[in-house]
Design a protein around this motif. Structure first.
Motif, short mmCIF file in Angstrom:
data_model
loop_
_atom_site.label_atom_id
_atom_site.label_comp_id
_atom_site.label_asym_id
_atom_site.label_seq_id
_atom_site.Cartn_x
_atom_site.Cartn_y
_atom_site.Cartn_z
N ILE A 56 15.04 63.75 -11.82
CA ILE A 56 13.67 63.99 -11.37
C ILE A 56 13.69 64.95 -10.18
N GLN A 57 12.63 65.76 -10.11
CA GLN A 57 12.56 66.85 -9.14
C GLN A 57 11.89 66.41 -7.84
N LYS A 114 10.37 73.38 -4.24
CA LYS A 114 11.27 72.48 -4.95
C LYS A 114 12.46 72.13 -4.08
N THR A 160 9.08 59.64 -9.89
CA THR A 160 9.18 60.62 -10.96
C THR A 160 9.09 62.01 -10.34
N ASN A 161 9.01 63.02 -11.17
CA ASN A 161 8.94 64.40 -10.67
C ASN A 161 7.84 64.56 -9.64
N ASN A 202 4.10 62.62 -7.56
CA ASN A 202 4.82 61.40 -7.91
C ASN A 202 3.90 60.20 -8.11
N THR A 242 17.21 67.29 -6.90
CA THR A 242 16.91 66.35 -7.97
C THR A 242 17.81 65.13 -7.81
#
Length: 180
Positions: free
Chosen positions: A44-45, A52, A12-13, A81, A55
């Protein structure tokens, strides 16, 4: 295991970009069928340490995938995550199902946090990012500092620098590499 191993990645992010993208690409290059499952279908990042990164769009929802349909599980790290995934019942279920079936489970960096949450490492030998080693030890694991640790079906590594050894161990476990 089928001729074309099917590998499930759960994330996930906040995943560490290299710890998802690099093993995923190694698996694809070796001929594996790879599915990325997450909490939702929105991209998701990824993170490159504190910044950052890229994605990626998940292929499936955590709630819709079943360990019986896959040959291995991959859990990338990044701080956010696994911290978020360990609050997801579907992620915990998947880890437990893969572990109880004896299928390969590969977790890197902070990824083993999810293994601890799933009560999947008691009596096992693992490695991880230094900041979660006490958590893993409290969950019953023997924690050592090595680039990759293979304990039966469980593969763990410490950090992005360990990805080559991590990938090799996973590909060997899936029969996608000739004996080195």
């Amino acid at each position: 295991m089928s001729d074309t191993p099917k590998v499930l990645i759960i994330a996930t992010n906040g995943f560490e970009q290299a710890e998802l993208f690099d093993p995923r690409q190694a698996l694809l290059d070796a001929g594996a069928d790879v599915t990325l499952a997450s909490i939702g279908f929105e991209p998701i990042q990824g993170m490159q340490h504190q910044e950052k990164g890229d994605t990626i769009k998940p292929d499936a929802l955590l709630t819709d995938v079943d360990a019986n349909d896959y040959d291995a599980l991959l859990i990338p790290g990044g701080v956010a995550n696994p911290d978020r995934l360990r609050m997801e019942p579907a992620a915990i279920r998947l880890v437990r199902d893969f572990m109880s079936a004896g299928k390969p489970v590969a977790a890197i960096c902070h990824g083993p946090w999810l293994l601890a949450e799933a009560d999947a490492i008691d009596g096992r030998t693992v490695t991880s990012w230094p900041s979660i080693r006490a958590d893993l030890s409290h969950a019953g694991a023997t924690v050592i500092d090595r680039e990759v640790v293979v304990d039966d079906n469980l593969i763990t590594s410490r950090k992005p620098d360990d990805i080559p050894a991590f990938n090799t161990a996973l590909l060997e476990k899936l029969g996608l590499l000739e004996d080195a």
